[in-house]
Design an enzyme around this catalytic site. Sequence first.
Site, short mmCIF file in Angstrom:
data_model
loop_
_atom_site.label_atom_id
_atom_site.label_comp_id
_atom_site.label_asym_id
_atom_site.label_seq_id
_atom_site.Cartn_x
_atom_site.Cartn_y
_atom_site.Cartn_z
N CYS A 63 -4.83 6.14 -4.49
CA CYS A 63 -4.17 4.83 -4.34
C CYS A 63 -2.73 5.01 -4.81
O CYS A 63 -2.48 5.30 -5.99
CB CYS A 63 -4.90 3.78 -5.19
SG CYS A 63 -4.09 2.16 -5.15
N CYS B 24 0.87 -1.19 0.00
CA CYS B 24 0.00 0.00 0.00
C CYS B 24 0.90 1.22 0.00
O CYS B 24 1.65 1.44 0.96
CB CYS B 24 -0.90 -0.01 1.24
SG CYS B 24 -1.90 1.48 1.39
N HIS C 133 -2.30 -4.65 -10.37
CA HIS C 133 -3.06 -3.51 -10.90
C HIS C 133 -3.38 -3.70 -12.38
O HIS C 133 -2.52 -4.15 -13.15
CB HIS C 133 -2.26 -2.21 -10.77
CG HIS C 133 -2.11 -1.77 -9.35
ND1 HIS C 133 -3.01 -0.92 -8.74
CD2 HIS C 133 -1.21 -2.11 -8.40
CE1 HIS C 133 -2.64 -0.75 -7.48
NE2 HIS C 133 -1.55 -1.46 -7.24
N GLY D 55 -1.51 2.29 -7.12
CA GLY D 55 -2.26 2.49 -8.36
C GLY D 55 -1.64 3.61 -9.19
O GLY D 55 -1.55 3.51 -10.42
N GLU E 147 -10.33 0.05 -5.80
CA GLU E 147 -9.38 -0.81 -5.09
C GLU E 147 -9.97 -2.17 -4.75
O GLU E 147 -11.10 -2.27 -4.25
CB GLU E 147 -8.93 -0.15 -3.79
CG GLU E 147 -7.89 0.92 -3.99
CD GLU E 147 -7.16 1.25 -2.71
OE1 GLU E 147 -7.04 0.39 -1.83
OE2 GLU E 147 -6.75 2.42 -2.58
N1 LIG Z 1 -6.43 -2.34 -2.11
C1 LIG Z 1 -5.05 -2.62 -2.37
C2 LIG Z 1 -4.14 -2.32 -1.22
C3 LIG Z 1 -4.08 -0.88 -0.83
C4 LIG Z 1 -3.49 0.04 -1.90
C5 LIG Z 1 -3.37 1.44 -1.41
N2 LIG Z 1 -4.49 2.16 -1.03
C6 LIG Z 1 -2.24 2.24 -1.98
O1 LIG Z 1 -2.15 3.44 -1.66
O2 LIG Z 1 -1.37 1.70 -2.68
C7 LIG Z 1 -4.87 -4.10 -2.77
O3 LIG Z 1 -5.77 -4.92 -2.50
O4 LIG Z 1 -3.84 -4.44 -3.36
#
Ligand SMILES: N[C@@H](CCC[C@H](N)C(=O)O)C(=O)O
Length: 276
Positions: free
Chosen positions: A219, A75, A161, A222, A210
Amino acid sequence: MLLRFWKMHGLGNDFMVIDLVTQRARIPSQKISQWANRNTGIGFDQLLLVEPPSHPDMDFRYRIFNADGSEVENCGNGARCFARFVVDNHLTTKRDIRVETAGGPMTLHLADDQRVRVDMGPPRLTPDEIPFVAEVEATQYEVDVDGERVSLSAVSMGNPHAVVLVDSVDHAPVATLGPKLEAHERFPNRVNVGFLEVVSTHKARLRVFERGVGETRACGTGACAAAVAGIQQGLLESPVDITLPGGTLTLEWDGHQQSVIMTGPAERVFEGRIPL
Ligand SMILES: N[C@@H](CCC[C@H](N)C(=O)O)C(=O)O
């Protein structure tokens, strides 16, 4: 027991952060979704755990759980909050902090302007590493979604991603295509879905649906994946400012095998105690 925690955010992507270096606790996964609830809990996108490292050359172990209770590999916005948390809580005096995550090691650097610069490591682009079902690696793949062909890039920043190019993020099908791609059979571990609008060679806009959460205000991983996808296709050039609904991150990437560097803010909202 009463567990101490901080509520933090990075561009509105919000976190509950727990120090498990000076507190001892085991957190059941149903607690995570209860605490994540925005009506009956604390409310957050991810829970971040600060733990002692398991390798001597690391400073901390950084564990991440989505609001649905699933543990994930990485994250990016959380990494910046993690750095601020360990420094402000005097868990370290270092300014360059090495952390181990399930997605690989990362280095966090606290800059003088209060922003945090994170070496996120190199992106992984082979289908097996993402994981994504495809015969060969490519910069764009065609995926069948309910009989329609969707073009996307697939990138792992430790976590998976998909990046879909759109003319305008304002009209992107985040709420409809996001969940369909998140659960698509070609992403066996599910996937985070970014909708990328290229504004100019050094500027882009992004919205992210997400995995395990839904659309968030920002994100970090992301944004890294979107910068990599845009640079690989010759649409963007490093450094890139990517604006998400919650604000702007700066991404640098010099190409294959090189780390992605992400710079942005990390804020504390409040601290509290909660029964476990
Ligand atoms: N939902 C993501 C994990 C969290 C990502 C995050 N918010 C970021 O800032 O990178 C997953 O399931 O991989």
